[in-house]
Structures are given as structure tokens and as C-alpha cells.
Design an enzyme around this catalytic site. Structure first.
Site, PDB file in Angstrom:
ATOM      1  N   ASP A 147       0.845  -1.209   0.000  1.00  0.00           N
ATOM      2  CA  ASP A 147       0.000   0.000   0.000  1.00  0.00           C
ATOM      3  C   ASP A 147       0.878   1.257   0.000  1.00  0.00           C
ATOM      4  OD1 ASP A 147      -2.242  -1.686   0.217  1.00  0.00           O
ATOM      5  OD2 ASP A 147      -1.936  -1.815   2.378  1.00  0.00           O
ATOM      6  N   HIS A 175      -5.142  -3.648   5.443  1.00  0.00           N
ATOM      7  CA  HIS A 175      -4.734  -3.940   4.062  1.00  0.00           C
ATOM      8  C   HIS A 175      -5.919  -4.497   3.283  1.00  0.00           C
ATOM      9  CE1 HIS A 175      -2.354  -4.977   0.616  1.00  0.00           C
ATOM     10  NE2 HIS A 175      -2.694  -6.252   0.713  1.00  0.00           N
TER      11      HIS A 175
HETATM   12  C1  LMR Z   1      -2.553  -6.618  -3.165  1.00  0.00           C
HETATM   13  O1  LMR Z   1      -2.731  -5.627  -2.464  1.00  0.00           O
HETATM   14  O2  LMR Z   1      -2.284  -6.531  -4.369  1.00  0.00           O
HETATM   15  C2  LMR Z   1      -2.604  -7.977  -2.526  1.00  0.00           C
HETATM   16  O3  LMR Z   1      -3.156  -7.877  -1.253  1.00  0.00           O
HETATM   17  C3  LMR Z   1      -3.325  -8.999  -3.347  1.00  0.00           C
HETATM   18  C4  LMR Z   1      -4.793  -8.687  -3.556  1.00  0.00           C
HETATM   19  O4  LMR Z   1      -5.612  -9.598  -3.378  1.00  0.00           O
HETATM   20  O5  LMR Z   1      -5.124  -7.580  -3.927  1.00  0.00           O
END
Ligand code: LMR
Length: 324
Positions: A147, A175
Site C-alpha cells: 500500500d 490492508h
Molecule cells: C494486493 O494488495 O495486491 C494484494 O493484497 C493482493 C490482492 O488480493 O489484492
């Protein structure tokens, strides 16, 4: 080291770690592919000795024994239309099983959880370690670095830095979607996001993962940028463990167990939260509270984050406590 079933994820993160001069021993574990990937990487002229393990012949025990750092990107990836929470059903059990083994064979290791949904898998890991009597909150991290990497990259045209990673763009919370909160008011160098671009940029950081899932069209989610981010965080933990000072990275930690965390727990009402953390020889030395002085827009983002994150955390804790 533990890796996911996905060959790309396994190979890309392993390649970065094998090339890193700070890594002297790299153990790969997966249900398939590890002997081949390890044989291939073993021809690279770097420091690390590399071994690939499979479940047979006590592979997991052998991979974990003596490990200082364990990285877990295990589990299934999203398909278009899925949220990270949709992965809970499968990945929660995988993470729980792996952490039970870590508690037994590498109880002092730094544990870096990449497996989604991170907002729930980290609380699961904490509960498993608590139940085994080996939980050290300073050594358990949810990897939210992607992120931060996305926020640095997507704002580069405003930060003006040549290498996007030279800017600091803090991203806090969790997240997943709205739990991801970029704090553009706390960037360095001190640059401004034009008002008419703010909402779109926040949305892109929050849903950057979906962008990749959509583009891969059923073939998975981010593996290469995730490998970059996972490596960046692992390298930061290793450097700090070897005594390098001043290393700060946002990461999802158990607040009551980390110095400075209580203040953030009080402000958010949450036990787990991603915030900039100062890393040191023992792991998370200090959780840094950057909530003071955030803008009204950021306060609204934080409100939505707290609501979503609370449910994700409870779901993980419940699962760990109630599943056999
Ligand atoms: C991301 O942020 O790309 C990972 O957490 C994988 C997803 O499922 O998005």
C-alpha cells in the site's frame, strides 16, 4: 521461509531474497515446486545457501528450524469480483496451521504475514502464538508495504522525486479497501495533492490490488509488486535486527504489545493497526502515532477504516479460538 502455492510468487520473492547480501540461508517451503526453484536459484553467485522443502520428510519442520525470519505469503489469490475477505475461508486455516508449526519450530523468529486477508490472518497468528505461550508482539508483522509502495508510486508526479521510494507517503489502518488509509497530509518531501485529484488518488491506493486482479483476469493478484514490497519490508526487518538505526516502515501490529501502541489503540479503539513502526534488534521497537493533525477528509477515511477493521480483527480472533 514459507511461500505460497503460486510459482510466480515463490520465484520472485525468492529471487530478491537470494540476491540480498544480508541473507545467508534461505529455506523455501511449499506444497510443490520448491526443489526446482531452489536448484535454479542456487546457481546465482550470491551469499545465501538455498534449500527447497516439500511437506514430505518433515519438510516444514526442517525449513523452519533455526529460521530468524519467516515470511508467509501462503494461500490462494483473489479472482475478479472477490474481496480479500472472500479468501478467509481457505487462507485462515492455512495460516493457522503454518503458525502452529512456527510456534513449535521457530518460536523466536520474526514473522511477516503477507497472506490475505491480512486484517484477519495477523490476529489469527497472534492467537495461535498466544495459545502456544510464545507470542512476542514485537516479532509479528502484517506486511502492508505494498500500500505504501503504491502510494509512493501513484503520487510521484506530485512528489517530484526520481525514485518513488525516496518519498515518504504514510499509509495506515489495514490492508483491504476502505481500511487502507493514505495520509497525504503527512508526506515528505512536503508536497500537495491537487484537490481535484484527491479522491481518485485515495481510491487508487485503496483499491490498487483490484486493478491488478482485474488486469490478470482470473490468473491471480499482484505477485511481482508484492514480492518487491515483501522484500522491502523483510530487508528492513533484517537490517534493523543487525543494528541499523532509524528504520521506520508502516506495518500491521498488535498495538498493546508495542511501545507507543496504547496511544493509537486508545485513539482508534483497535488492537491491531498499521502505523509507522520504528524497527530495531528486537523487532517493533515503537509504534509511531501520526494521527494528530490529520485533515477532516482523513478523519472520515479513518472512521470507515476503523469500522471495517474491527470486524476483520474479530473474525480472525474468533476463528483462531474456535476452530480445532
Ligand atoms: C494486493 O494488495 O495486491 C494484494 O493484497 C493482493 C490482492 O488480493 O489484492
Amino acid at each position: 521461509m514459507l511461500f505460497s502455492e503460486l510459482l510466480v510468487a515463490l520465484a520472485s520473492l525468492s529471487l530478491l531474497l537470494k540476491a540480498c547480501p544480508l541473507v545467508d540461508d534461505l529455506a523455501l517451503y511449499d506444497v510443490v515446486n520448491t526443489p526446482g526453484v531452489a536448484a535454479d536459484l542456487s546457481h546465482i553467485s550470491s551469499v545465501a545457501k538455498i534449500t527447497g522443502y516439500l511437506p514430505k520428510d518433515d519438510g516444514l519442520k526442517l525449513a523452519l528450524t533455526g529460521a530468524d525470519v519467516v515470511v508467509i505469503p501462503a494461500g490462494i489469490p483473489r479472482k475478479p469480483g472477490m474481496t480479500r475477505d472472500d479468501l478467509f475461508k481457505v487462507n485462515a486455516g492455512i495460516v493457522k496451521g503454518l503458525v502452529e508449526n512456527i510456534a513449535e519450530f521457530a518460536p523466536k523468529a520474526f514473522i511477516l504475514v503477507i497472506s490475505n486477508p491480512v486484517n484477519s490472518t495477523v490476529p489469527i497468528a497472534a492467537e495461535v502464538l498466544k495459545a502456544a505461550g510464545v507470542f512476542d508482539p514485537k516479532r509479528l508483522f502484517g506486511v502492508t508495504t505494498l500500500d505504501v509502495v503504491r502510494a509512493e508510486t501513484f503520487t510521484q508526479e506530485f512528489s517530484g522525486v526520481k525514485n518513488a521510494s525516496d518519498a515518504t507517503v504514510p499509509v495506515i489502518g489495514g490492508h483491504s479497501g476502505e481500511t487502507i488509509v493514505p495520509l497525504f497530509s503527512k508526506v515528505s518531501p512536503n508536497f500537495q495533492i491537487p484537490a481535484d485529484r484527491y479522491d481518485a488518488l485515495v481510491n487508487r491506493v485503496q483499491f490498487g490490488g483490484d486493478e491488478v486482479v482485474k488486469a490478470k483476469d482470473g490468473a491471480g493478484s499482484a505477485t511481482l509488486s508484492m514480492a518487491f514490497a515483501g522484500f522491502r519490508f523483510a530487508e528492513a526487518v533484517i537490517k534493523a535486527s543487525k543494528g541499523e538505526k532509524g528504520i521506520v516502515e508502516p506495518t500491521f501490529v498488535y498495538l498493546p504489545g508495542v511501545a507507543g501502541g496504547d496511544e493509537i489503540a486508545k485513539a482508534t479503539g483497535l488492537d491491531f493497526f498499521s502505523t509507522p513502526v520504528e524497527l530495531g534488534p528486537n523487532g517493533a521497537e515503537k509504534a509511531i502515532n501520526i494521527l494528530d493533525g490529520i485533515t477532516e477528509q482523513e478523519k472520515k477515511l479513518l472512521e470507515a477504516c476503523v469500522k471495517g477493521l474491527q470486524g476483520n480483527i474479530e473474525k480472525g480472533v474468533e476463528f483462531a479460538k474456535n476452530s480445532p
